[in-house]
Design a protein around this motif. Sequence first.
Motif, PDB file in Angstrom:
ATOM      1  N   ASN A  76       0.829  -1.211   0.000  1.00 22.00           N
ATOM      2  CA  ASN A  76       0.000   0.000   0.000  1.00 22.00           C
ATOM      3  C   ASN A  76       0.860   1.256   0.000  1.00 22.00           C
ATOM      4  OD1 ASN A  76      -2.412  -1.453   0.012  1.00 22.00           O
ATOM      5  ND2 ASN A  76      -2.537  -1.501   2.231  1.00 22.00           N
ATOM      6  N   GLN A  80       1.225   4.175  -2.973  1.00 18.00           N
ATOM      7  CA  GLN A  80       1.029   5.576  -2.609  1.00 18.00           C
ATOM      8  C   GLN A  80       2.137   6.482  -3.164  1.00 18.00           C
ATOM      9  OE1 GLN A  80       0.721   6.135   1.616  1.00 18.00           O
ATOM     10  NE2 GLN A  80       0.341   8.330   1.474  1.00 18.00           N
ATOM     11  N   SER A 170      -4.632   3.372 -11.417  1.00 18.34           N
ATOM     12  CA  SER A 170      -5.927   4.003 -11.138  1.00 18.34           C
ATOM     13  C   SER A 170      -6.918   3.067 -10.454  1.00 18.34           C
ATOM     14  CB  SER A 170      -6.545   4.531 -12.436  1.00 18.34           C
ATOM     15  OG  SER A 170      -6.798   3.462 -13.347  1.00 18.34           O
ATOM     16  N   LEU A 173      -7.343   3.164  -6.499  1.00 16.48           N
ATOM     17  CA  LEU A 173      -7.767   4.397  -5.832  1.00 16.48           C
ATOM     18  C   LEU A 173      -8.605   4.137  -4.583  1.00 16.48           C
ATOM     19  CD1 LEU A 173      -8.567   6.771  -8.845  1.00 16.48           C
ATOM     20  CD2 LEU A 173      -6.661   6.895  -7.246  1.00 16.48           C
ATOM     21  N   ASP A 174      -9.490   3.173  -4.636  1.00 13.96           N
ATOM     22  CA  ASP A 174     -10.334   2.881  -3.468  1.00 13.96           C
ATOM     23  C   ASP A 174     -10.230   1.418  -3.021  1.00 13.96           C
ATOM     24  OD1 ASP A 174     -11.579   1.778  -5.624  1.00 13.96           O
ATOM     25  OD2 ASP A 174     -13.533   2.708  -5.304  1.00 13.96           O
ATOM     26  N   ILE A 175      -9.134   0.757  -3.437  1.00 13.12           N
ATOM     27  CA  ILE A 175      -8.893  -0.628  -3.026  1.00 13.12           C
ATOM     28  C   ILE A 175      -7.488  -0.724  -2.445  1.00 13.12           C
ATOM     29  CG2 ILE A 175      -8.648  -3.033  -3.768  1.00 13.12           C
ATOM     30  CD1 ILE A 175     -10.664  -2.465  -5.983  1.00 13.12           C
ATOM     31  N   LYS A 176      -7.385  -1.259  -1.243  1.00 13.90           N
ATOM     32  CA  LYS A 176      -6.088  -1.446  -0.601  1.00 13.90           C
ATOM     33  C   LYS A 176      -5.909  -2.893  -0.187  1.00 13.90           C
ATOM     34  CE  LYS A 176      -5.405   3.204   1.292  1.00 13.90           C
ATOM     35  NZ  LYS A 176      -5.083   3.977   2.524  1.00 13.90           N
ATOM     36  N   LYS A 195     -13.315  -4.307 -10.790  1.00 14.92           N
ATOM     37  CA  LYS A 195     -13.241  -2.876 -11.087  1.00 14.92           C
ATOM     38  C   LYS A 195     -12.664  -2.604 -12.472  1.00 14.92           C
ATOM     39  CE  LYS A 195     -11.639   1.497  -9.125  1.00 14.92           C
ATOM     40  NZ  LYS A 195     -10.857   2.150  -8.056  1.00 14.92           N
TER      41      LYS A 195
END
Length: 319
Positions: A76, A80, A170, A173-176, A195
């Motif tokens: 993660n 980032q 991309s 963005l909302d998956i870790k 996704k």
Amino acid sequence: MNNFSISVIIPVYNAIKYLEKTIDSLLLQTKKDIELILIDDESTDGSRELCDKLALKYDNILAIHQKNSGPAVARNKGIQVAKGKWIMFVDSDDIVDENFCETSYRLVSKFGADIGIFRYDKFHKYKDIKKANSNGSIYSSKVLEKEKAMEMLLDDSIGDFSWNKIFSKSIFLDIKFPENKLFEDLGVMYLLFEKSNSIYFTNTVLYHYRQHENSIMHKLSIKSIEDSFNFRLKRDIFFKKEYPEVYKSSLDQTLANALQYEVYINKFDGNYSNNLKSSANNLLSSFKVPKNWNCKYKIMAYLYKVSKKAFKVVCKFKL
């Protein structure tokens, strides 16, 4: 160089025995506009110092140090800080083909895919590694329908590993990756696939997966079994709703995980999750034993159904 097309993320923990060979294989890539992000997880064997040494020597290597938190946190963090539009992952003891990055990038770019999948092979010694090839797979290279891609996640020859794939940054963005968990790939791969707008598979071996007893994949613990079982239970719920044709194969894997869990907690006394224990019991008591299981698994599953007391005795003394 700051204009990187691919960021390769390598979590590092006490990998001094293999790390230099791994990095060498990445430095030999035919594609040059890549950055290597080494995330040291508080190593104590010299890996930390090697990461710093490599970062000083090469402009495209970044070394980051974190408190011991596990590979999910490392991945993660790597995502980032990544400068590339594409993300790839490599384990610190594995080896990649010289076209690992170039072939992956070329194919996802050509076919407009968000994820590219490639094959891997296994090796014990460095000399055993073979040149990338396109033989030995039942799958052909092509853009995949979403259901077929989900099906391939359940095939061990492809698998839900993060390291035999290339991802558009991309889609993270909302998956870790779920932190403080083992087998964290199980918790995110199907979500990333869902996704994505397009997924491409190439029938070429680009990744060489080292086999040794110190690997997480080869060490069982109550945590590793519980984490993987929990991820599979959640994945089953998703498949049952969204991809019912894939659900049966997913459930077979979860049943095997449930049996593994029951064997472990009956063999070794200790703390375990009552909720997962109940889920394992419900699954093994309710569903038929898969026909493709080996004899040992079938015998233990039938024994569990007939007599849990006898099952416990066998777990204690025979396994």
